[in-house]
Design an enzyme around this catalytic site. Structure first.
Site, short mmCIF file in Angstrom:
data_model
loop_
_atom_site.label_atom_id
_atom_site.label_comp_id
_atom_site.label_asym_id
_atom_site.label_seq_id
_atom_site.Cartn_x
_atom_site.Cartn_y
_atom_site.Cartn_z
N ALA A 193 0.85 -1.19 0.00
CA ALA A 193 0.00 0.00 0.00
C ALA A 193 0.88 1.24 0.00
O ALA A 193 2.01 1.21 0.49
CB ALA A 193 -0.92 0.02 1.21
N GLY A 213 2.29 1.99 -8.21
CA GLY A 213 2.93 1.18 -9.25
C GLY A 213 2.04 0.94 -10.45
O GLY A 213 2.42 0.21 -11.37
N GLU A 228 -5.26 -5.21 -8.74
CA GLU A 228 -5.18 -5.38 -7.29
C GLU A 228 -6.57 -5.37 -6.66
O GLU A 228 -6.87 -6.16 -5.77
CB GLU A 228 -4.31 -4.29 -6.67
CG GLU A 228 -2.84 -4.44 -6.98
CD GLU A 228 -2.01 -3.24 -6.54
OE1 GLU A 228 -0.79 -3.41 -6.38
OE2 GLU A 228 -2.58 -2.14 -6.37
#
Length: 274
Positions: free
Chosen positions: A104, A118, A124
């Site tokens: 995170a 990222g 995710e």
């Protein structure tokens, strides 16, 4: 030890602790997140595999190109989310992944998180949503009371390249009193900036913008402190052309933070703490 090495050691300590608690031979399906801290989670998984402590048929669901390579390099089996069976058919919600361990960029007191530094937050979130439990790992710099106070690069928002300028203008028209659903909360501010700023994320060592694993662009949207993460997430998601928002509201059940002195802090949402 340099400050950079201290931070990396803190990440490693948090990752190892989380893996040791949540991954054993009973885990059949594991979600693998993305980012620098997850590298250490993969390192620990390889150790457990070599010690014979993982399920012999463990399936790992990656959230990015990076995490798939980590899975393959560890000699584990990577599978796509849609290739998994529905293991809990009687449940009201789809949850075929036993646990997902992910990094995170910032985590608040209720374990709401900003993710997407990222550029992998779409996958995710898909994997987190299909998991019985989402566990976050990070170093202590990511631990905050309110989102937006430590992570100052903005909310990562994955958008369609076809209309990124239009989406950018709409994002910059949001006001702190905007609410996606509840008119009763309209008098309170959802975030602190009177004038949000959205920037197209530029690539490094490549001319032009960052292109995600899904072929989209990312707008980093600075709104200051985020007082109501769920409302901000919903508000941004409602804009046509927005594919996913890097706010994870109410998804994480546990967060592990490594401190510079080598200690570890494990937190649950503040409202659930005893």
């Amino acid at each position: 030890m340099s400050s950079a090495n201290i931070v990396e050691q803190a990440k490693r300590t948090a990752a190892f602790a989380a893996v040791d608690k949540h991954v054993d031979s009973s885990v059949r399906v594991l979600g693998i997140g993305s980012g620098s801290t997850v590298v250490y989670a993969a390192e620990r998984l390889l150790e457990l595999k070599n010690e014979g402590k993982l399920h012999p048929d463990l399936l790992c669901v990656p959230t990015s190109f990076q995490s798939k390579q980590l899975i393959v390099d560890a000699g584990l089996r990577a599978v796509d989310l849609d290739d998994l069976p529905v293991l809990d058919a009687a449940s009201a919600s789809f949850a075929s992944i036993d646990v997902t361990i992910d990094g995170a960029d910032e985590v608040d007191s209720e374990l709401n998180a900003i993710k997407g530094g990222g550029g992998a937050h779409l996958r995710e979130k898909l994997v987190a949503n299909a998991s019985r439990k989402l566990v976050l790992i990070a170093d202590s710099r990511k631990d905050s009371e309110t989102l937006g106070t430590k992570w100052e690069k903005g909310i990562p928002v994955e958008v369609s390249p076809l209309a990124w300028r239009t989406i950018k203008r709409q994002l910059e028209r949001l006001v702190p009193q905007s609410r996606a659903q509840s008119a009763a909360l309209a008098s309170s501010a959802a975030f602190s900036f009177a004038n949000p700023k959205a920037e197209l994320r530029q690539a490094v060592r490549k001319a032009g913008p960052v292109v995600t694993d899904n072929g989209n662009f990312i707008l980093d949207v600075a709104v200051g402190s985020i007082y109501d993460p769920l409302s901000v997430e919903q508000l941004i998601k409602m804009i046509p052309g927005v594919i996913e928002v890097g706010i994870f509201s109410g998804m994480a059940k546990e967060a592990w933070f490594g401190n510079e002195d080598g200690s570890i802090v494990c937190r649950v949402p503040k409202s659930e703490a005893k």
